[in-house]
Motif scaffolding. Structure first.
Motif, short mmCIF file in Angstrom:
data_model
loop_
_atom_site.label_atom_id
_atom_site.label_comp_id
_atom_site.label_asym_id
_atom_site.label_seq_id
_atom_site.Cartn_x
_atom_site.Cartn_y
_atom_site.Cartn_z
N VAL A 13 1.09 -0.96 -0.17
CA VAL A 13 0.33 0.32 0.13
C VAL A 13 0.60 1.07 0.46
O VAL A 13 0.47 2.41 -1.24
CB VAL A 13 -0.90 0.07 0.86
CG1 VAL A 13 -1.86 0.95 1.22
CG2 VAL A 13 -2.24 -1.12 0.99
N VAL A 14 1.89 1.05 0.99
CA VAL A 14 2.74 2.73 0.85
C VAL A 14 3.39 2.33 -0.72
O VAL A 14 3.33 3.72 -0.92
CB VAL A 14 3.83 2.29 1.57
CG1 VAL A 14 4.66 3.48 2.16
CG2 VAL A 14 2.95 2.57 3.22
N ALA A 15 4.29 1.30 -1.46
CA ALA A 15 4.45 1.84 -2.51
C ALA A 15 3.54 2.35 -3.84
O ALA A 15 3.78 3.71 -4.40
CB ALA A 15 5.08 0.60 -3.50
N ILE A 16 2.88 1.57 -3.18
CA ILE A 16 1.35 1.97 -4.11
C ILE A 16 0.92 3.34 -4.58
O ILE A 16 0.66 4.41 -5.35
CB ILE A 16 0.02 1.09 -4.04
CG1 ILE A 16 0.46 -0.10 -5.00
CG2 ILE A 16 -1.04 1.78 -4.62
CD1 ILE A 16 -0.64 -1.35 -4.85
N THR A 17 0.78 4.14 -3.45
CA THR A 17 1.07 5.17 -2.47
C THR A 17 2.10 6.37 -3.58
O THR A 17 1.26 7.64 -3.50
CB THR A 17 -0.11 5.43 -1.51
OG1 THR A 17 0.81 4.81 -0.58
CG2 THR A 17 -1.47 4.71 -1.65
N THR A 18 3.53 5.55 -2.10
CA THR A 18 3.61 7.04 -3.22
C THR A 18 4.36 6.81 -4.51
O THR A 18 4.46 7.96 -4.71
CB THR A 18 4.93 6.44 -2.36
OG1 THR A 18 4.96 6.25 -0.42
CG2 THR A 18 6.31 6.88 -2.10
N MET A 19 4.37 6.03 -5.31
CA MET A 19 4.63 6.07 -6.59
C MET A 19 4.46 7.38 -7.40
O MET A 19 5.02 7.72 -8.08
CB MET A 19 5.04 4.73 -7.47
CG MET A 19 5.79 3.53 -6.73
SD MET A 19 7.24 4.01 -6.94
CE MET A 19 8.35 2.68 -6.25
N GLY A 55 10.38 18.35 -12.25
CA GLY A 55 12.03 18.09 -13.09
C GLY A 55 12.52 17.41 -12.23
O GLY A 55 12.58 16.69 -11.61
N SER A 56 13.61 16.23 -12.76
CA SER A 56 14.32 15.37 -12.32
C SER A 56 15.85 15.68 -12.08
O SER A 56 16.63 16.95 -12.96
CB SER A 56 14.32 14.30 -13.13
OG SER A 56 15.19 14.14 -14.07
N ALA A 57 16.45 15.57 -11.29
CA ALA A 57 18.15 15.87 -11.24
C ALA A 57 19.20 15.65 -12.41
O ALA A 57 20.24 16.27 -12.69
CB ALA A 57 19.32 15.22 -9.96
N SER A 58 18.80 14.51 -13.15
CA SER A 58 19.61 14.05 -14.57
C SER A 58 19.22 15.04 -16.14
O SER A 58 19.90 15.76 -16.30
CB SER A 58 18.67 12.98 -14.84
OG SER A 58 18.01 12.76 -15.08
N VAL A 61 2.92 9.55 -5.95
CA VAL A 61 3.41 11.18 -5.71
C VAL A 61 4.69 11.16 -6.13
O VAL A 61 4.84 12.55 -6.13
CB VAL A 61 3.10 11.39 -4.04
CG1 VAL A 61 3.80 12.06 -3.47
CG2 VAL A 61 1.99 11.03 -4.10
N ILE A 62 5.69 10.33 -6.23
CA ILE A 62 7.12 10.58 -7.03
C ILE A 62 6.88 11.54 -8.08
O ILE A 62 7.90 11.79 -8.79
CB ILE A 62 8.17 9.49 -6.52
CG1 ILE A 62 8.18 8.97 -4.84
CG2 ILE A 62 8.95 9.52 -7.28
CD1 ILE A 62 8.83 8.14 -5.01
#
Length: 77
Positions: A51-57, A68-71, A59-60
């Motif tokens: 559940v944490v993975a499904i809700t965090t992805m 944007g990303s650092a790359s 958001v990320i």
């Protein structure tokens, strides 16, 4: 069990999928034999991680799309 086997095969291709799947099956089976409470506790924590993975992805993902990303930033220097 097959998903666990394929996940491990991603990092260690020499390990057969069936061996990892069988190991995961044996671990869960032994946990169930030792105590149903232990098995239930393991299932609870695995579900919580999922559940944490499904809700965090998402958001990320939104953060990367928004900021944007650092790359993708220009190289300094």
């Amino acid at each position: 069990m097959t998903a666990a086997g394929h996940s491990i095969a991603h990092w260690w291709p020499a390990v057969p999928v069936w061996a990892t799947a069988a190991t995961a099956l044996v671990v869960l089976f032994v946990a169930d034999l030792i105590s149903v409470k232990l098995f239930g506790e393991m299932e609870f924590w695995f579900s919580a991680i999922k559940v944490v993975a499904i809700t965090t992805m998402p958001v990320i993902g939104v953060g990367v799309l928004t900021f944007g990303s650092a790359s993708s930033s220009p190289a300094s220097g």
